[in-house]
Design an enzyme around this catalytic site. Structure first.
Site, PDB file in Angstrom:
ATOM      1  N   SER A   1       3.691   1.489  -7.967  1.00  0.00           N
ATOM      2  CA  SER A   1       4.472   2.088  -6.886  1.00  0.00           C
ATOM      3  C   SER A   1       4.512   1.093  -5.740  1.00  0.00           C
ATOM      4  O   SER A   1       3.628   0.253  -5.610  1.00  0.00           O
ATOM      5  CB  SER A   1       3.807   3.366  -6.384  1.00  0.00           C
ATOM      6  OG  SER A   1       2.673   3.044  -5.577  1.00  0.00           O
ATOM      7  N   ASP A   2       5.525   1.176  -4.869  1.00  0.00           N
ATOM      8  CA  ASP A   2       5.417   0.422  -3.622  1.00  0.00           C
ATOM      9  C   ASP A   2       4.289   1.063  -2.808  1.00  0.00           C
ATOM     10  O   ASP A   2       3.810   2.165  -3.123  1.00  0.00           O
ATOM     11  CB  ASP A   2       6.743   0.405  -2.860  1.00  0.00           C
ATOM     12  CG  ASP A   2       6.791  -0.766  -1.857  1.00  0.00           C
ATOM     13  OD1 ASP A   2       5.718  -1.310  -1.515  1.00  0.00           O
ATOM     14  OD2 ASP A   2       7.891  -1.133  -1.412  1.00  0.00           O
ATOM     15  N   ALA A   3       3.853   0.354  -1.777  1.00  0.00           N
ATOM     16  CA  ALA A   3       2.658   0.784  -1.054  1.00  0.00           C
ATOM     17  C   ALA A   3       2.829   2.194  -0.498  1.00  0.00           C
ATOM     18  O   ALA A   3       3.761   2.461   0.256  1.00  0.00           O
ATOM     19  CB  ALA A   3       2.376  -0.195   0.079  1.00  0.00           C
ATOM     20  N   ASN A   4       1.950   3.054  -0.900  1.00  0.00           N
ATOM     21  CA  ASN A   4       1.908   4.438  -0.434  1.00  0.00           C
ATOM     22  C   ASN A   4       3.046   5.309  -0.953  1.00  0.00           C
ATOM     23  O   ASN A   4       3.195   6.458  -0.537  1.00  0.00           O
ATOM     24  CB  ASN A   4       1.906   4.505   1.097  1.00  0.00           C
ATOM     25  CG  ASN A   4       0.686   5.221   1.612  1.00  0.00           C
ATOM     26  OD1 ASN A   4      -0.363   5.209   0.962  1.00  0.00           O
ATOM     27  ND2 ASN A   4       0.799   5.859   2.765  1.00  0.00           N
ATOM     28  N   ALA A   5       3.857   4.767  -1.846  1.00  0.00           N
ATOM     29  CA  ALA A   5       5.061   5.500  -2.244  1.00  0.00           C
ATOM     30  C   ALA A   5       4.747   6.749  -3.063  1.00  0.00           C
ATOM     31  O   ALA A   5       5.561   7.675  -3.101  1.00  0.00           O
ATOM     32  CB  ALA A   5       6.007   4.585  -3.016  1.00  0.00           C
TER      33      ALA A   5
END
Ligand code: NOJ
Length: 730
Positions: free
Chosen positions: A261-265
């Protein structure tokens, strides 16, 4: 054997350890000392990450670049889980680790897959040497909106060029020993209004024809990872989209690597108003196809052991992460050799390739009267002016963290080293006097401060006086490197601050003026394009930037880069791209606004050199072909100029009629050649069904029409030499 090893590991893992393997923690120490009074805790993230490592709760880390730290943390990881499984170290190795290459949009402007591959091989080699296993790159998002700051990280507007650049980068990184992670899947470049992170609404037709091809090319090149995108795509968060992450990526393209995932996505699936809570977010992400959650803190995937519905998906994802570790050789050799790291980072060959890459990526936009290259006989004194002429940090560009400022060569330094002429320098103006917040300010050194006791008017006057008293003025203008990139979108494309005013005043002295642009997006150059004789886009050229620019200014090398995007006249034309359809009243397509032309300032594919190129003898191997057959298009290109020079030969196609209205032109072939004066090269392109097919909105599949194709070949998307061929059932 391989599978057995993974199956044995899997069989011995608890549900918590499995969830841990699917979690990637930032290891990010904030600059500054802890200050409990302010609630500032610089070590919060590292502490959380180390605690997770200690309980087998992290399968990967990001943001560690020091090999000694890599080894220390790896030891913690191995000791922290009963099976001794090591962590993966990921990082944003975007355009180099220690040796900084031109920014990605610049590398794309080289139209030179070999140089791009070589650069990313070096980036991969340096990264692997310090213990990084995987890069969050390349960014292969197509964008047609330069307000979007992340335009700088991609390859521009065109799916064909974008696919070639994507594949070259994947080959490069992976050849250098690290996993490539093309991102952001998918459609991020179309965020509404160019506003970073905002939703993207893209028709299926545009998705397949424009936004997905670079991803598919990256997958076909063997990318081991894919990163999801932050935004909602057509109403569904990309990071929770089963259609994207499983149907398209795995079922249609056969991707076998792992998805991060992208960061925190993953947690953000809740903030989007999609998932009900973090546990629901975790379940939906993992079943959609997100194998690894990249988390700032408190990962949603901590909830996975409590979600029975996610159990099968978790098994599959853990297997993929373990496979990646096994393939990297991590299960056998998890540590890194610190001495070797130092050696690799210092390799002079890396700097030589960076210099060559910066030479190849510059785009000569205008060169009236052949002002460039500068004739040493005519220009005994040179004024180097502008706020970006001597800024090391800006020369490097955004998205670099492990650079060495001391060895970075600015334009001013490069010119001084290269010439015996007298060189005088004045900053003239700051880039901007306005405050602009940047998410990367925490890394420091982004914004050169005005010198002590800076008197703005006196400095402006000093620069103009230097221009007046010199034989030539070289003015370096643009944007600070942190005015572009993630979360750095703009509503204007103007040269910030008083830079245009400085340029006007310099040009008004009558001294021949060269404008060098340091930028990652097109800026409003309407005035310079009319009044300044020579304009070269040098982008953010990297650690060897100044040397490369001097090579070009004094003719040791010729520019040969071409624009990977359409250069608008004004922000009001955005989005603008060359591959539009004819639509209604095509004869008026240059007059769609009553207050400004609707044509570009510089077309896609434009770029001059120190040569002159003539195109002749354009032939197609057959006038008529069957839908499944290939034709060969060939052309003679001659350098009729007096200097050796590169040229990017470009081929564009247009389908005259069919089941859909197709773009006026689409790039379907290119080749960068280097020609001596008087030399002729025959360049050939193969045009098969792959180049002629397109995704049809109603058929909802790829189609090939029987029709007539126009073909143009030349040095830009405005090429005039044309021919045709027909596609017919035979
Ligand atoms: C967020 C960005 O969108 C992504 O491109 C990057 O790789 C991650 N942060 C990690 O730094």
């Amino acid at each position: 054997m391989t599978d057995e090893r993974i199956e044995t590991l899997l069989a011995g893992m608890s549900p918590e350890e499995k969830a841990g393997q699917l979690t990637q923690y930032f290891y990010f120490k904030l600059p500054g000392e802890a200050d409990p009074a302010l609630g500032f805790d610089a070590d919060e993230q590292p502490r959380a990450a180390e605690a997770a490592l200690g309980r087998g709760g992290a399968g990967a880390l990001l943001f560690v670049t020091d090999p000694a730290e890599v080894n220390r943390l790896q030891r913690l990881a191995i000791d922290g889980n009963p099976q001794g499984i090591p962590v993966l170290f990921g990082f944003d190795v975007i355009h180099g680790l220690r040796t900084i290459f031109p920014v990605p949009i610049a590398m794309a402007a080289s139209w030179d897959p070999e140089t791009i591959e070589r650069g990313q091989t070096i980036a991969g080699r340096e990264a692997r040497a310090v213990g990084i296993h995987w890069t969050f790159a390349p960014m292969v998002d197509i964008t047609r909106d330069p307000r979007w700051g992340r335009i700088i990280e991609g390859a521009g507007e065109d799916p064909f060029l974008g696919a070639a650049v994507a594949a070259a980068q994947v080959r490069g990184f992976q050849g250098g020993g690290i996993i490539a992670g093309p991102k952001h899947f998918a459609g991020y470049g179309a965020s509404l209004g160019g506003r970073d992170y905002d939703e993207a609404n893209i028709s299926e037709y545009e998705l397949w024809n424009t936004y997905l091809p670079p991803f598919q090319a990256a997958v076909e090149a063997g990318a081991g990872n894919i990163m999801t995108a932050y935004m909602d795509l057509n109403g569904i968060p990309a990071s929770g989209s089963h259609w994207l992450l499983t149907k398209v990526l795995r079922d249609t393209w056969g991707f076998t690597g792992f998805v991060v995932s992208d960061a925190n996505a993953v947690k953000n699936l809740q903030t989007h108003g999609f998932a009900a809570d973090p546990a629901d977010a975790a379940a939906r992400a993992v079943t959609a196809g997100v194998d690894l959650e990249m988390a700032f803190s408190e990962p949603a995937y901590d909830h996975l052991p409590a979600v029975p519905a996610a159990r099968d998906a978790v098994e599959v994802s853990v297997r993929r992460i373990l496979e990646a570790k096994l393939r990297l050789g991590l299960l056998d050799e998890p540590f890194v050799d610190e001495d070797r790291a130092r050696e690799v980072l210092a390799d002079p060959e890396h700097r030589a390739v960076a210099r060559e890459a910066a030479r190849r990526s510059a785009v000569l936009l205008k060169n009236d009267g052949d002002l460039l290259p500068l004739d040493p006989g005519a220009f005994g004194s040179i004024a180097v002016l502008g706020p970006l002429a001597d800024s090391r940090r800006d020369t490097l560009g955004p998205w670099v963290f492990d650079f060495d400022l001391a060895e970075t060569v600015t334009v001013l330094e490069g010119i001084r080293r290269a010439t015996g002429a007298e060189v005088a320098y004045a900053q003239g103006v700051p880039v901007t006097q306005r405050e602009f917040p940047s998410m990367f300010d925490q890394f420091g050194g982004n914004r050169p401060e005005d010198p002590e006791g800076f008197d703005a008017d006196a400095e402006f006057a000093r620069a103009v006086a230097l221009a007046e008293s010199s034989d030539v003025a070289i003015v370096v203008l643009g944007e600070h490197q942190n005015m572009i990139g993630e979360a750095a979108s703009r509503s204007s494309l103007d040269l910030p601050g008083r830079q245009l005013e400085l340029l006007r005043a310099v040009a008004a002295t009558g001294t021949p003026t060269v404008l060098l642009l340091m930028n990652g997006r097109p800026l409003d150059l309407r005035w310079p394009a009319e009044h300044v004789p020579a304009i070269m886009d040098i982008w953010y050229p990297g650690s060897q930037g100044g040397n490369a620019v001097a090579d070009l200014l004094f003719g040791a090398a010729s520019p040969g880069g071409k624009l990977p995007f359409t250069w608008p006249r004004t922000v009001g034309q955005v989005p603008i791209h060359y591959g539009h359809t004819r639509s209604h009243e095509p004869q008026n397509q240059g007059r769609r606004y009553w207050d400004e032309a609707s044509t570009p300032l510089f077309p896609f594919g434009h770029g001059l050199s120190y040569g002159r190129f003539a195109y002749e003898n354009l032939f197609v191997s057959a006038d008529t072909v069957a839908p499944d057959a290939e034709v060969t298009v060939s052309v003679d290109v001659t350098n009729t100029g007096a200097r050796p020079a590169p040229e990017v030969v470009q081929l564009y196609l247009h389908q005259r009629h069919g089941r859909a209205s197709r773009p006026v032109r689409e790039l379907k072939g290119f080749s960068r050649v280097e020609l001596a004066p008087g030399e002729t090269r025959r360049v050939a392109f193969t045009i098969g069904p792959q180049q002629r097919r397109y995704w049809h909105a109603a058929v909802r599949d790829w189609v090939l029409d029987t029709t007539t194709f126009d073909v143009w070949v030349g040095g830009s998307s405005a090429a005039e030499l044309a021919t045709t061929f027909e596609v017919r059932d035979v």
